[in-house]
Design an enzyme around this catalytic site. Sequence first.
Site, short mmCIF file in Angstrom:
data_model
loop_
_atom_site.label_atom_id
_atom_site.label_comp_id
_atom_site.label_asym_id
_atom_site.label_seq_id
_atom_site.Cartn_x
_atom_site.Cartn_y
_atom_site.Cartn_z
N ASP A 155 0.83 -1.22 0.00
CA ASP A 155 0.00 0.00 0.00
C ASP A 155 0.86 1.27 0.00
O ASP A 155 2.10 1.21 0.04
CB ASP A 155 -0.93 -0.06 1.24
N GLU A 188 -1.19 1.72 -5.12
CA GLU A 188 -0.80 3.13 -5.07
C GLU A 188 -1.94 4.03 -5.54
O GLU A 188 -1.77 5.25 -5.62
CB GLU A 188 0.49 3.24 -5.89
N TRP A 189 -3.10 3.41 -5.83
CA TRP A 189 -4.36 4.10 -6.17
C TRP A 189 -4.31 4.89 -7.47
O TRP A 189 -5.16 5.75 -7.72
CB TRP A 189 -4.83 5.00 -5.03
N GLY A 190 -3.25 4.69 -8.26
CA GLY A 190 -3.17 5.40 -9.54
C GLY A 190 -2.63 6.82 -9.43
O GLY A 190 -2.55 7.54 -10.42
N ASP A 210 -10.31 3.48 -3.55
CA ASP A 210 -10.93 2.25 -3.05
C ASP A 210 -12.35 2.09 -3.58
O ASP A 210 -13.12 3.06 -3.61
CB ASP A 210 -11.00 2.26 -1.51
C1 GLA Z 1 -6.07 1.34 1.53
C2 GLA Z 1 -6.20 0.34 0.39
C3 GLA Z 1 -7.28 -0.66 0.72
C4 GLA Z 1 -6.95 -1.38 2.02
C5 GLA Z 1 -6.74 -0.36 3.14
C6 GLA Z 1 -6.19 -1.00 4.40
O1 GLA Z 1 -7.21 2.13 1.64
O2 GLA Z 1 -6.48 1.00 -0.82
O3 GLA Z 1 -7.43 -1.59 -0.34
O4 GLA Z 1 -5.79 -2.14 1.84
O5 GLA Z 1 -5.83 0.66 2.75
O6 GLA Z 1 -5.98 -0.09 5.42
#
Ligand code: GLA
Length: 394
Positions: A155, A188-190, A210
Amino acid sequence: MQFRGETVPKSLLVAACLTWFAASLPALDNGLAKTPPMGWNSWNKIGCNVNEDAVKKAADAMVSSGMKDAGYQYIVIDDCWQVSRDADGNIVADAKKFPSGIKALADYVHGRGLKFGIYSDAGTKTCAGRPASRGYEFQDARTYAKWGVDYLKYDWCNTGKENAEAAYSTMRDALAATGRPIVFSMCEWGTAKPWTWAAPVGNLWRTTTDILDRWEGKGKDYGAGAITIVDMNAGLADYAGPGHWNDPDMLEVGNGGMTPTEYRSHFSLWAIMAAPLMAGNDLDAMKPETGEILMNKEAIAIDQDPLGKQGKRVRHANDQDIFVKPLADGGVAVTMTNRGKDTQTITLNWADAGLPAGKSVAIRDLWQHKDLGTFKDSFSAPVPSHGTVMIRMK
Ligand code: GLA
């Protein structure tokens, strides 16, 4: 600037060249995830309440429900399994929640014929505030390998000014140094557009915020519904391929926030986008309608098709989305999604699927599990609100 007789802005050509360059980067050479990973992850349903029992139950249910036979393989513990580091800097698991320890749990999962995954973060702390791997990358990777870890989700919380490419490359090297094959899932969410640089770094990379267990819209602070996530991932098809996938986040199928029709769309769209299929529901208490979606082998075959192409969106208008995905057998998979409030008839013209007009094509419906016959120029079907018709063309 002239291109094929047309005047093209220079910036557009530069962007096209960069896309081509990034899409042709060599993939991470660890031999893993030749098709998108399939499994279960603890986060979407149980979040920080994850514990040894829940993970064992998920592994048992993955086998007894038929999910394993349908292709699901990885059991992944997300955030909150870790509490501290010992005097030597080794990561320590929560002994209350995991009394037998992580190695024993990995053995249990392996004993069910499944693979085992774990979670960490490139920063100083994980998203839930647990100790993360910054400065401990090689030590943590060695620990994971010793425990029998087969998959790491990594993450991006609490990373300050860290450079994403450098940080993820460090963990890639640390995993490689263990000599154990470990799928590397970048989360890394992009933010730093990993699709433009991460093919040689990770096996999959999150492209979005997410997922939330709802059809559409954005969350107050973060997160987005399934169809909103689709909009974020749809344009990235050229960057995906065997060993390196765009990851629009895990599945919410069966968690209760969407209708069965919407969950079928969610699953169809993940499959046509060659997304990783990580179930996020309670496998142990799965309703039959949820099992039917998660174990639709014909939809899974589209996701897992060995050609490894992410489907492209060829229509996004009038509340209609059409995706087209070329398949290894020379056929084509198509999804037709109705984003509107009322049922509407959606028509796929052969030109949408790159087929010559007049060509005879056999069509099979992958939710009705039925051959629909042969069609010549187009195919039309009524699609309910938020529903998806998914077909395979030969
Ligand atoms: C981030 C990630 C999620 C999950 C949470 C855990 O938000 O994007 O997929 O792993 O952390 O805390």
